[in-house]
Motif scaffolding. Structure first.
Motif, PDB file in Angstrom:
ATOM      1  N   THR A  42      36.881  15.493  12.375  1.00 51.61           N
ATOM      2  CA  THR A  42      35.572  15.981  11.933  1.00 51.61           C
ATOM      3  C   THR A  42      34.512  14.912  12.157  1.00 51.61           C
ATOM      4  O   THR A  42      34.824  13.743  12.430  1.00 51.61           O
ATOM      5  N   GLU A  43      33.241  15.298  12.013  1.00 48.41           N
ATOM      6  CA  GLU A  43      32.160  14.330  12.149  1.00 48.41           C
ATOM      7  C   GLU A  43      32.308  13.206  11.129  1.00 48.41           C
ATOM      8  O   GLU A  43      32.069  12.036  11.451  1.00 48.41           O
ATOM      9  N   ASN A  44      32.690  13.559   9.891  1.00 48.58           N
ATOM     10  CA  ASN A  44      32.882  12.528   8.861  1.00 48.58           C
ATOM     11  C   ASN A  44      34.016  11.581   9.233  1.00 48.58           C
ATOM     12  O   ASN A  44      33.908  10.358   9.058  1.00 48.58           O
ATOM     13  N   GLU A  45      35.105  12.145   9.759  1.00 46.36           N
ATOM     14  CA  GLU A  45      36.245  11.312  10.150  1.00 46.36           C
ATOM     15  C   GLU A  45      35.884  10.400  11.316  1.00 46.36           C
ATOM     16  O   GLU A  45      36.277   9.227  11.356  1.00 46.36           O
ATOM     17  N   LYS A  62      26.118  16.129  20.235  1.00 41.04           N
ATOM     18  CA  LYS A  62      25.150  16.968  20.961  1.00 41.04           C
ATOM     19  C   LYS A  62      25.162  16.640  22.451  1.00 41.04           C
ATOM     20  O   LYS A  62      25.109  17.527  23.307  1.00 41.04           O
ATOM     21  N   ILE A  63      25.209  15.344  22.767  1.00 40.21           N
ATOM     22  CA  ILE A  63      25.258  14.925  24.169  1.00 40.21           C
ATOM     23  C   ILE A  63      26.529  15.445  24.836  1.00 40.21           C
ATOM     24  O   ILE A  63      26.497  16.039  25.923  1.00 40.21           O
ATOM     25  N   LEU A  64      27.656  15.241  24.176  1.00 37.68           N
ATOM     26  CA  LEU A  64      28.935  15.642  24.756  1.00 37.68           C
ATOM     27  C   LEU A  64      29.048  17.159  24.861  1.00 37.68           C
ATOM     28  O   LEU A  64      29.674  17.672  25.792  1.00 37.68           O
ATOM     29  N   SER A  65      28.434  17.875  23.932  1.00 43.26           N
ATOM     30  CA  SER A  65      28.432  19.342  24.013  1.00 43.26           C
ATOM     31  C   SER A  65      27.619  19.802  25.221  1.00 43.26           C
ATOM     32  O   SER A  65      28.022  20.703  25.958  1.00 43.26           O
ATOM     33  N   ALA A  66      26.451  19.156  25.427  1.00 41.37           N
ATOM     34  CA  ALA A  66      25.607  19.520  26.562  1.00 41.37           C
ATOM     35  C   ALA A  66      26.290  19.225  27.890  1.00 41.37           C
ATOM     36  O   ALA A  66      26.061  19.920  28.887  1.00 41.37           O
ATOM     37  N   LEU A  67      27.142  18.203  27.898  1.00 39.50           N
ATOM     38  CA  LEU A  67      27.857  17.836  29.118  1.00 39.50           C
ATOM     39  C   LEU A  67      29.168  18.596  29.287  1.00 39.50           C
ATOM     40  O   LEU A  67      29.879  18.416  30.268  1.00 39.50           O
ATOM     41  N   GLY A  68      29.494  19.463  28.314  1.00 37.52           N
ATOM     42  CA  GLY A  68      30.696  20.275  28.442  1.00 37.52           C
ATOM     43  C   GLY A  68      31.976  19.557  28.108  1.00 37.52           C
ATOM     44  O   GLY A  68      33.058  19.977  28.531  1.00 37.52           O
ATOM     45  N   ARG A  69      31.906  18.481  27.333  1.00 34.93           N
ATOM     46  CA  ARG A  69      33.114  17.726  26.988  1.00 34.93           C
ATOM     47  C   ARG A  69      33.644  18.071  25.598  1.00 34.93           C
ATOM     48  O   ARG A  69      34.828  17.923  25.326  1.00 34.93           O
ATOM     49  N   VAL A  70      32.745  18.504  24.696  1.00 34.37           N
ATOM     50  CA  VAL A  70      33.114  18.835  23.322  1.00 34.37           C
ATOM     51  C   VAL A  70      32.512  20.187  22.968  1.00 34.37           C
ATOM     52  O   VAL A  70      31.416  20.524  23.418  1.00 34.37           O
ATOM     53  N   ARG A  71      33.233  20.950  22.173  1.00 29.93           N
ATOM     54  CA  ARG A  71      32.740  22.256  21.720  1.00 29.93           C
ATOM     55  C   ARG A  71      32.740  22.258  20.199  1.00 29.93           C
ATOM     56  O   ARG A  71      33.766  22.013  19.556  1.00 29.93           O
ATOM     57  N   ALA A  72      31.568  22.524  19.615  1.00 32.91           N
ATOM     58  CA  ALA A  72      31.439  22.589  18.160  1.00 32.91           C
ATOM     59  C   ALA A  72      31.445  24.049  17.727  1.00 32.91           C
ATOM     60  O   ALA A  72      30.625  24.842  18.199  1.00 32.91           O
ATOM     61  N   GLN A  73      32.386  24.416  16.852  1.00 30.86           N
ATOM     62  CA  GLN A  73      32.468  25.782  16.329  1.00 30.86           C
ATOM     63  C   GLN A  73      32.049  25.764  14.869  1.00 30.86           C
ATOM     64  O   GLN A  73      32.657  25.079  14.043  1.00 30.86           O
ATOM     65  N   LYS A  74      31.006  26.516  14.558  1.00 31.92           N
ATOM     66  CA  LYS A  74      30.474  26.528  13.205  1.00 31.92           C
ATOM     67  C   LYS A  74      31.551  26.949  12.211  1.00 31.92           C
ATOM     68  O   LYS A  74      32.183  27.990  12.348  1.00 31.92           O
ATOM     69  N   GLY A  75      31.743  26.102  11.205  1.00 30.40           N
ATOM     70  CA  GLY A  75      32.704  26.399  10.165  1.00 30.40           C
ATOM     71  C   GLY A  75      34.142  26.084  10.527  1.00 30.40           C
ATOM     72  O   GLY A  75      35.040  26.204   9.683  1.00 30.40           O
TER      73      GLY A  75
END
Length: 247
Positions: A42-45, A62-75
């Protein structure tokens, strides 16, 4: 991955914290052998492990999501992004670190092989429409340089290299060129904040030389001009990375 705080790194003076954290998250993915679809800390971890704040981690994500490396799923949390690309779906995606100079060298070595081959084939296979597309892309790049519009230059540059790959009429080369350029963009975005560009004026002329060789149906000249262009672009990256790291 070690738990040493981000601020302990010498490069902090030259790069903002969220860039360093973005790179460290990529290291975590690689060292933990996480695969596309795997859940991440998690972000806290991540903040606790990296010795930084959740706010900085969020900006890095946010940077990594825009570059397609990380995907954040709400909840649900953070996941290594699913990626069906030729390179993205393999071990190279986790292996490649945007600010590791050795990795940048290897990426350009890979590009040199693929793109000189694509240029050779384009010189014998390009249709009139494909030649026009390559010429238009080169002109877009030139206009971006003359007007100082980095986004226009970058768009023309992408269109130029992908246009040549398309003109090779080999879909494997198209996929390879596209994926290698995507990784190169990661180097520029995360490691260099898009500052690479000292070679822009020369790149415009190098594009023109590549286009002329392809238009004239000269495979050897096209391959040589492409090799020169990529070698010079690598030198631009080398200078900027070393400036950012060593001052």
């Amino acid at each position: 991955m070690t738990g040493a705080p981000v601020q302990d790194r010498d490069t902090t003076a030259y790069r903002p914290g969220y860039e360093l954290v973005a790179e460290r998250i990529l290291q975590l993915i690689a060292e933990s052998r996480l695969r596309p679809g795997d859940r991440m800390p998690t972000e806290n971890e991540l903040a606790a492990r990296l010795g930084t704040s959740r706010t900085v981690v969020r900006e890095a994500v946010k940077i990594l999501s825009a570059l397609g490396r990380v995907r954040a799923q709400k909840g649900r949390g953070l996941y290594v992004a699913d990626d069906d690309g030729m390179l993205g779906a393999s071990r190279w995606e986790g292996f490649f670190l945007p600010t590791d100079l050795d990795h940048v060298y290897m990426l350009f070595e890979f590009r040199r092989v693929q793109e000189t081959a694509a240029s050779r084939l384009a010189a014998t296979r390009a249709t009139p429409a494909e030649l026009r597309a390559i010429e238009t892309a080169a002109e877009t790049c030139r206009q971006g340089h003359l007007t100082g519009e980095a986004a226009l230059f970058d768009r023309g540059d992408d269109d130029f290299h992908l246009g040549i790959a398309t003109a090779s009429h080999n879909p494997f080369l198209v996929a390879a060129v596209r994926e290698a350029r995507r990784l190169q963009h990661q180097s520029s975005t995360i490691g260099l904040r898009g500052t690479v560009g000292g070679h822009a004026a020369e790149a415009v002329e190098e594009h023109a030389a590549i286009y002329r060789a392809i238009r004239d149906g000269d495979p050897d000249a096209a391959a040589e001009a492409t090799a020169v262009h990529l070698d010079n672009t690598l030198q631009d990256y080398r200078r900027e990375i070393q400036r950012r790291i060593f001052g």
